[in-house]
Design a protein around this motif. Structure first.
Motif, PDB file in Angstrom:
ATOM      1  N   VAL A  93       1.125  -1.239   0.289  1.00 50.97           N
ATOM      2  CA  VAL A  93      -0.106   0.137   0.184  1.00 50.97           C
ATOM      3  C   VAL A  93       1.122   0.742  -0.336  1.00 50.97           C
ATOM      4  N   SER A  94       2.142   1.180   1.280  1.00 52.61           N
ATOM      5  CA  SER A  94       2.626   3.008   0.951  1.00 52.61           C
ATOM      6  C   SER A  94       3.425   2.522  -0.474  1.00 52.61           C
ATOM      7  N   HIS A  95       3.465   1.158  -0.654  1.00 51.29           N
ATOM      8  CA  HIS A  95       4.546   1.298  -2.269  1.00 51.29           C
ATOM      9  C   HIS A  95       3.305   2.245  -3.334  1.00 51.29           C
ATOM     10  N   GLU A  96       2.165   1.788  -3.629  1.00 53.35           N
ATOM     11  CA  GLU A  96       1.679   2.755  -4.531  1.00 53.35           C
ATOM     12  C   GLU A  96       0.875   3.887  -3.895  1.00 53.35           C
ATOM     13  N   LEU A  97       0.782   4.004  -2.714  1.00 54.24           N
ATOM     14  CA  LEU A  97       0.196   5.298  -2.362  1.00 54.24           C
ATOM     15  C   LEU A  97       1.767   6.259  -2.547  1.00 54.24           C
ATOM     16  N   ARG A  98       2.746   6.286  -3.390  1.00 55.16           N
ATOM     17  CA  ARG A  98       3.661   7.008  -3.246  1.00 55.16           C
ATOM     18  C   ARG A  98       3.840   7.923  -4.656  1.00 55.16           C
ATOM     19  N   THR A  99       3.538   6.856  -6.211  1.00 51.74           N
ATOM     20  CA  THR A  99       3.393   7.217  -7.315  1.00 51.74           C
ATOM     21  C   THR A  99       2.476   8.687  -6.910  1.00 51.74           C
ATOM     22  N   PRO A 100       1.347   8.315  -6.936  1.00 49.85           N
ATOM     23  CA  PRO A 100       0.184   9.265  -6.722  1.00 49.85           C
ATOM     24  C   PRO A 100       0.269  10.520  -5.601  1.00 49.85           C
ATOM     25  N   LEU A 101       0.847  10.627  -4.591  1.00 54.81           N
ATOM     26  CA  LEU A 101       0.993  11.760  -4.133  1.00 54.81           C
ATOM     27  C   LEU A 101       1.912  12.180  -4.466  1.00 54.81           C
TER      28      LEU A 101
END
Lengths: 421, 229
Positions: A218-226
């Motif tokens: 989750v943390s990894h996937e959230l990084r790009t949109p952020l």
């Protein structure tokens, strides 16, 4: 051992009780039977002797001499005095005890004369005493033996349980490596228990792994949109904007930055768990303090507060950069949120640091919930979810650091972190 | 822990790659060496039995992995192995049978600072290290670290006095000193039984078994210790 383990004590006690009961019944039986048999045998013997005396007396008209251990008294024919204990005897068979000893006595009327046949019990009594002693000694020996065997059995039963318990107790240490327990134990109930522990451990292992994967994914996937939100905000800020829009864009940018920091922390926590606390790059406490002081010092001064930081002691020991940053940053942010006026101090020491403020301090009622997630103090300002301190607490627990919170006597609160001895 | 980190002993510097291979071969040549190796294994096996066949063992220092096959005899045992010298671990990995190596998790660590949590392993298996450490303070620091990392037992081998070899060693040393010779090659030490037993107790261990390599003659002794509760 007995005092410590009630279960072992119970086993030993039941062994001893059972033996005492069985042996007691047997001993009582033996003694009763001996008494009964003695009574019967001697009665029969006396009767036979009396019959002989009767035959002799009736046929020959004289009182016979007796060869056995009995004494014959015929008060009306003999000069021999009757012992005082035998004075009150009645007809028939009886046991008489007097000061001079105990007698079995048979009294018969033969041809109008009173014949008293008495046998002293002394010799017999001695043998009886010996028998009693043997029985009592046997009883105590059996109980002692029962205690011993009970103790051995208890140890045989309890020791593997204790061993299994201690093996299970520390399995969380190296969870991914922990060996299976069942093969150490036989196919009995303990083996079943060990297998049950193994299964539970496997499930726990899977759950921990799932959680770790989830957090890191989750943390990894959230990084790009952020990242996209952040950069888009920056691009937007360069365009011509009215003051209100600009403020909104700045808020978006700041929130995105905060969120990115949080996601980074969660990612680091998940990674640190799997890598056993192995950090790639490492920084010293003073380096992080300088960096955080530069960032937060500006924020704090912008709010009209004084910021003061100092290094009291230095150590070359290196720490996990992201996690240390998170802990220090969150404590400073927390101080900023709760301080209306006055100053915020960051003091770095060799083995830790502390953050002090001149805010309202920590109310007694909130002390318990201070480090729980999503709990915000009653006097908090600004935005926030109440995650900061709980995150700090989690990082500290995971890294083996200690955190303590207290109120200053001059007012305000102090958060102290000890990084390790 | 920073104080412990600084303990670096002189003897541990010599284990580079060439020396490591030499060390591996040391226990393979000659009948006497082979016999002594067999006896070592026997003592280790007994010590493990006394320790209650621990399931999670840390072999420290593992050296060239001489005891790995023995430790792997118990099918569900998890073996952690550590050595101060990465060369030693490398040699151990390459020289031991692959099915054994597959079961060993090896990492580099000093006995004074083991990178594991408290009570992380069931037993620490420490062969032929203690006799290299002369300083009681260092021994105590190491035993304390072992006490921290092990949950239950510790198996150590060491040199003790009260036997023919230690008596002869002492005599040779006094002769050498009388001749004015240097004692430069001193990297192994004999400890009096009472002294080391006191140190075990001070570090928080009870002795539950002690076996001599050759009673009355040899200095080697394998002690099985349990954490005092």
């Amino acid at each position: 051992m007995l005092e410590k383990q009630p279960l072992a004590r119970r086993i030993v006690l039941s062994f001893a009780l059972l033996t005492a009961l069985t042996c007691g019944i047997f001993a009582w039986g033996v003694i009763a039977v001996v008494h009964l048999v003695e009574d019967d045998l001697i009665g029969e013997e006396l009767r036979a002797e009396m019959a002989e005396v009767e035959t002799v007396f009736v046929k020959e008209g004289r009182v016979p001499d007796l060869a056995g251990g009995s004494t014959l008294y015929v008060p009306s024919l003999q000069a021999r005095a009757l012992p005082p204990a035998l004075a009150g005897v009645h007809a028939g068979y009886q046991e008489v005890t007097g000061e001079a000893g105990a007698w079995y006595v048979l009294v018969s009327e033969i041809a109008g004369q009173r014949f008293i046949l008495a046998r002293n019990q002394d010799a017999f009594e001695a043998r009886e005493q010996l028998l009693y002693r043997v029985v009592i000694a046997g009883f105590f020996l059996a109980v002692a033996l029962a205690l011993l065997i009970g103790r051995l059995t208890a140890r045989r039963v309890i020791d593997p349980v204790v061993r299994l318990a201690s093996q299970v107790r520390n399995r969380n240490q190296l969870l991914p490596l922990a060996p299976s327990l069942a093969s150490d134990y036989g196919d009995d109930e303990l083996g079943q228990l060990a297998r049950a522990f193994d299964q539970a451990m496997d499930q726990l292992r899977a759950a921990v792994e799932r959680e770790r994967l989830f957090t890191s994914d989750v943390s990894h996937e959230l990084r790009t949109p952020l990242m996209i939100i952040g950069t888009s905000g920056e691009l937007l800020a360069r365009a011509e904007l009215g003051p209100r829009e600009r403020r909104q864009v700045e808020r978006i940018g700041k929130a995105a930055d905060d969120m990115r920091g949080l996601v980074d922390t969660f990612l680091q926590l998940a990674r640190a768990q799997s890598a056993g606390g192995n950090a790639g790059e490492a920084v010293t406490l003073a380096e992080v303090a300088a960096e955080q002081a530069a960032y937060w010092g500006e924020e704090i001064r912008n709010r009209g507060l004084a910021f003061h930081w100092q290094v009291d002691g230095e150590s070359q020991r290196c720490w996990h950069p992201t996690l240390l940053r998170v802990v220090m940053g969150n404590l400073l942010r927390n101080a900023l949120h709760y301080t209306e006026h006055g100053e915020i101090r960051l003091i770095v020491e060799a083995d830790g640091f502390r953050v002090e403020d001149t805010g309202p301090g920590i109310p007694e009622t909130e002390r318990e919930t201070l480090f729980q997630p999503f709990v915000r103090g009653s006097r908090a300002r600004g935005e926030g979810l109440g995650l900061g301190l709980s995150l700090v607490k989690r990082v500290c627990e995971q890294q083996g650091w200690t955190i303590s919170a207290s109120n200053l006597t001059s007012g305000g609160s102090r958060f102290e972190i000890l990084l390790g001895q | 822990m920073s104080a412990q980190q600084s303990i670096q002993l002189e003897f541990s510097r010599k284990y580079d790659s060439a020396h490591a291979w030499q060390y591996f071969r040391k226990h393979q040549d000659g009948i006497a060496r082979r016999l002594s190796n067999l006896r070592d294994q026997q003592l280790a096996r007994r010590a493990l039995a006394i320790a209650g066949e621990p399931g999670l063992v840390l072999d420290l220092p593992c050296g060239a992995g001489r005891f790995w096959p023995l430790l792997a005899e118990k099918a569900n045992r998890v073996i952690l192995a550590a050595d101060n010298s990465p060369h030693m671990i490398d040699v151990a990995r390459r020289s031991q049978p692959p099915e054994v190596v597959a079961r060993v998790h090896a990492f580099q660590a000093s006995a004074f600072n083991i990178d594991l949590g408290d009570a992380a392993v069931d037993s620490i298996f420490c062969m032929r290290l203690l006799h290299h450490i002369a300083e009681p303070a260092h021994r105590l620091a190491m035993l304390r670290e072992f006490h921290r990392v092990t949950r239950d037992t510790l198996i150590v081998s060491l040199w003790v006095d009260g036997n023919f070899k230690s008596w002869r060693r002492k005599r040779l040393e006094t002769q050498r000193a009388a001749r004015g010779g240097s004692s430069a090659n001193q990297n192994r030490f004999v400890v009096a039984r009472s002294v080391i037993e006191g140190e075990f107790a001070e570090a928080g261990f009870n002795i539950i078994g002690a076996q001599d390599f050759l009673p009355g003659y040899a200095m080697w002794r394998v002690c099985t210790l349990r954490k005092a509760s």
